[in-house]
Design a protein around this motif. Structure first.
Motif, PDB file in Angstrom:
ATOM      1  N   ALA A   1      11.461   5.255   9.217  1.00 20.43           N
ATOM      2  CA  ALA A   1      10.240   4.517   9.537  1.00 20.43           C
ATOM      3  C   ALA A   1      10.481   3.642  10.757  1.00 20.43           C
ATOM      4  N   SER A   2       9.388   3.298  11.446  1.00 20.98           N
ATOM      5  CA  SER A   2       9.494   2.520  12.685  1.00 20.98           C
ATOM      6  C   SER A   2       9.821   1.051  12.441  1.00 20.98           C
ATOM      7  N   CYS A   3       9.677   0.574  11.192  1.00 21.15           N
ATOM      8  CA  CYS A   3      10.065  -0.813  10.906  1.00 21.15           C
ATOM      9  C   CYS A   3      10.447  -0.941   9.442  1.00 21.15           C
ATOM     10  N   GLY A   4      11.040  -2.070   9.096  1.00 19.83           N
ATOM     11  CA  GLY A   4      11.507  -2.301   7.734  1.00 19.83           C
ATOM     12  C   GLY A   4      10.394  -2.507   6.718  1.00 19.83           C
ATOM     13  N   CYS A   5       9.173  -2.742   7.175  1.00 24.18           N
ATOM     14  CA  CYS A   5       8.051  -2.948   6.262  1.00 24.18           C
ATOM     15  C   CYS A   5       7.522  -1.627   5.713  1.00 24.18           C
ATOM     16  N   THR A   6       8.018  -0.517   6.239  1.00 20.28           N
ATOM     17  CA  THR A   6       7.579   0.816   5.831  1.00 20.28           C
ATOM     18  C   THR A   6       8.783   1.559   5.259  1.00 20.28           C
ATOM     19  N   VAL A   7       8.684   1.970   3.985  1.00 23.87           N
ATOM     20  CA  VAL A   7       9.821   2.593   3.310  1.00 23.87           C
ATOM     21  C   VAL A   7       9.430   3.997   2.831  1.00 23.87           C
TER      22      VAL A   7
ATOM     23  N   PRO B   1      16.455  21.218  -1.190  1.00 27.57           N
ATOM     24  CA  PRO B   1      15.782  22.184  -0.316  1.00 27.57           C
ATOM     25  C   PRO B   1      14.466  22.670  -0.934  1.00 27.57           C
ATOM     26  N   ILE B   2      13.484  22.897  -0.070  1.00 29.78           N
ATOM     27  CA  ILE B   2      12.169  23.398  -0.489  1.00 29.78           C
ATOM     28  C   ILE B   2      12.124  24.891  -0.150  1.00 29.78           C
ATOM     29  N   ALA B   3      11.940  25.717  -1.157  1.00 29.44           N
ATOM     30  CA  ALA B   3      11.931  27.170  -0.964  1.00 29.44           C
ATOM     31  C   ALA B   3      10.700  27.602  -0.162  1.00 29.44           C
ATOM     32  N   PRO B   4      10.769  28.756   0.505  1.00 31.41           N
ATOM     33  CA  PRO B   4       9.612  29.270   1.235  1.00 31.41           C
ATOM     34  C   PRO B   4       8.389  29.375   0.326  1.00 31.41           C
ATOM     35  N   GLY B   5       7.249  28.896   0.829  1.00 34.05           N
ATOM     36  CA  GLY B   5       6.010  28.930   0.066  1.00 34.05           C
ATOM     37  C   GLY B   5       5.819  27.752  -0.876  1.00 34.05           C
ATOM     38  N   GLN B   6       6.837  26.940  -1.074  1.00 36.44           N
ATOM     39  CA  GLN B   6       6.749  25.803  -1.994  1.00 36.44           C
ATOM     40  C   GLN B   6       6.271  24.543  -1.283  1.00 36.44           C
ATOM     41  N   LYS B   7       5.777  23.587  -2.086  1.00 35.53           N
ATOM     42  CA  LYS B   7       5.286  22.314  -1.559  1.00 35.53           C
ATOM     43  C   LYS B   7       6.285  21.201  -1.853  1.00 35.53           C
ATOM     44  N   GLY B   8       6.202  20.161  -1.052  1.00 34.94           N
ATOM     45  CA  GLY B   8       6.987  18.952  -1.247  1.00 34.94           C
ATOM     46  C   GLY B   8       6.158  17.771  -0.787  1.00 34.94           C
ATOM     47  N   SER B   9       6.700  16.564  -0.944  1.00 38.49           N
ATOM     48  CA  SER B   9       5.947  15.390  -0.516  1.00 38.49           C
ATOM     49  C   SER B   9       6.884  14.281  -0.063  1.00 38.49           C
ATOM     50  N   ILE B  10       6.330  13.410   0.751  1.00 41.90           N
ATOM     51  CA  ILE B  10       7.021  12.212   1.215  1.00 41.90           C
ATOM     52  C   ILE B  10       6.100  11.048   0.883  1.00 41.90           C
ATOM     53  N   GLU B  11       6.604  10.103   0.091  1.00 38.41           N
ATOM     54  CA  GLU B  11       5.806   8.935  -0.273  1.00 38.41           C
ATOM     55  C   GLU B  11       6.204   7.773   0.628  1.00 38.41           C
ATOM     56  N   ILE B  12       5.207   7.104   1.180  1.00 35.18           N
ATOM     57  CA  ILE B  12       5.424   5.985   2.088  1.00 35.18           C
ATOM     58  C   ILE B  12       4.878   4.719   1.434  1.00 35.18           C
ATOM     59  N   THR B  13       5.692   3.666   1.411  1.00 30.07           N
ATOM     60  CA  THR B  13       5.253   2.370   0.914  1.00 30.07           C
ATOM     61  C   THR B  13       5.243   1.394   2.079  1.00 30.07           C
ATOM     62  N   TYR B  14       4.074   0.812   2.318  1.00 28.70           N
ATOM     63  CA  TYR B  14       3.931  -0.216   3.356  1.00 28.70           C
ATOM     64  C   TYR B  14       3.827  -1.565   2.657  1.00 28.70           C
ATOM     65  N   ASN B  15       4.642  -2.537   3.102  1.00 34.84           N
ATOM     66  CA  ASN B  15       4.605  -3.885   2.547  1.00 34.84           C
ATOM     67  C   ASN B  15       4.261  -4.859   3.660  1.00 34.84           C
TER      68      ASN B  15
ATOM     69  N   GLN C   1       0.846  -1.186   0.000  1.00 32.93           N
ATOM     70  CA  GLN C   1       0.000   0.000   0.000  1.00 32.93           C
ATOM     71  C   GLN C   1       0.887   1.244   0.000  1.00 32.93           C
ATOM     72  N   LYS C   2       0.431   2.306  -0.667  1.00 33.27           N
ATOM     73  CA  LYS C   2       1.216   3.547  -0.739  1.00 33.27           C
ATOM     74  C   LYS C   2       0.394   4.739  -0.267  1.00 33.27           C
ATOM     75  N   ALA C   3       1.076   5.668   0.367  1.00 36.32           N
ATOM     76  CA  ALA C   3       0.456   6.915   0.825  1.00 36.32           C
ATOM     77  C   ALA C   3       1.409   8.067   0.536  1.00 36.32           C
ATOM     78  N   THR C   4       0.859   9.233   0.262  1.00 34.56           N
ATOM     79  CA  THR C   4       1.676  10.423   0.031  1.00 34.56           C
ATOM     80  C   THR C   4       1.281  11.490   1.040  1.00 34.56           C
ATOM     81  N   PHE C   5       2.276  12.014   1.734  1.00 33.23           N
ATOM     82  CA  PHE C   5       2.083  13.114   2.678  1.00 33.23           C
ATOM     83  C   PHE C   5       2.638  14.375   2.020  1.00 33.23           C
ATOM     84  N   THR C   6       1.783  15.378   1.829  1.00 28.92           N
ATOM     85  CA  THR C   6       2.187  16.630   1.206  1.00 28.92           C
ATOM     86  C   THR C   6       2.403  17.682   2.289  1.00 28.92           C
ATOM     87  N   PHE C   7       3.432  18.500   2.106  1.00 28.56           N
ATOM     88  CA  PHE C   7       3.741  19.559   3.073  1.00 28.56           C
ATOM     89  C   PHE C   7       4.078  20.846   2.346  1.00 28.56           C
ATOM     90  N   THR C   8       4.037  21.945   3.101  1.00 33.91           N
ATOM     91  CA  THR C   8       4.397  23.268   2.592  1.00 33.91           C
ATOM     92  C   THR C   8       5.431  23.883   3.521  1.00 33.91           C
TER      93      THR C   8
END
Length: 128
Positions: free
Chosen positions: A66-72, A79-93, A45-52
């Motif tokens: 991640a708290s365990c090896g099943c989560t990557v 670097p993310i400039a002021p006002g810009q967005k970024g994301s972190i993608e999480i894959t759970y196996n 399963q995959k999830a994306t966390f978006t931030f600003t």
């Protein structure tokens, strides 16, 4: 001599205060992602966390753990400039894991005013 020392201390305090005002700040759209219920036949399963970056300086993500090896986690190391967005993608196996409810944490360390942030994923994996 005391005047010079006092002036030096005031200048140092002023520079520290000014530097603190120009910091990065990370704000996530959500802190938890719930996968809901999914089958053991489809354990990835995959999830994306978006931030600003709501701060006034570039945001640098130093570490994502991640708290365990099943989560990557996957993230952009630029670097993310002021006002810009970024994301972190999480894959759970969940392959090889016991069916049932799970909750995992992902710790993010940055140069932001709040140096550490914790995100969570959770869900219920049902037997085949």
């Amino acid at each position: 001599m005391k005047k010079i020392l006092m002036i030096t201390m005031l200048l140092i305090c002023g520079f520290v205060y000014a530097a603190a005002q120009n910091q990065a700040e990370i704000k996530f759209d959500k802190m938890t992602h719930n996968f809901g219920t999914f089958s053991e036949k489809n354990p990835v399963q995959k999830a994306t966390f978006t931030f600003t970056n709501t701060g006034k300086a570039p945001l640098v993500i130093n570490q994502v753990v991640a708290s365990c090896g099943c989560t990557v986690p996957h993230y952009d190391k630029r670097p993310i400039a002021p006002g810009q967005k970024g994301s972190i993608e999480i894959t759970y196996n969940g392959q090889g894991k016991f069916p049932g409810h799970f909750k995992k944490s992902i710790t993010i360390r940055t140069n932001a005013k709040t140096e550490m942030t914790r995100l969570y994923i959770e869900g219920v994996m049902q037997e085949k």
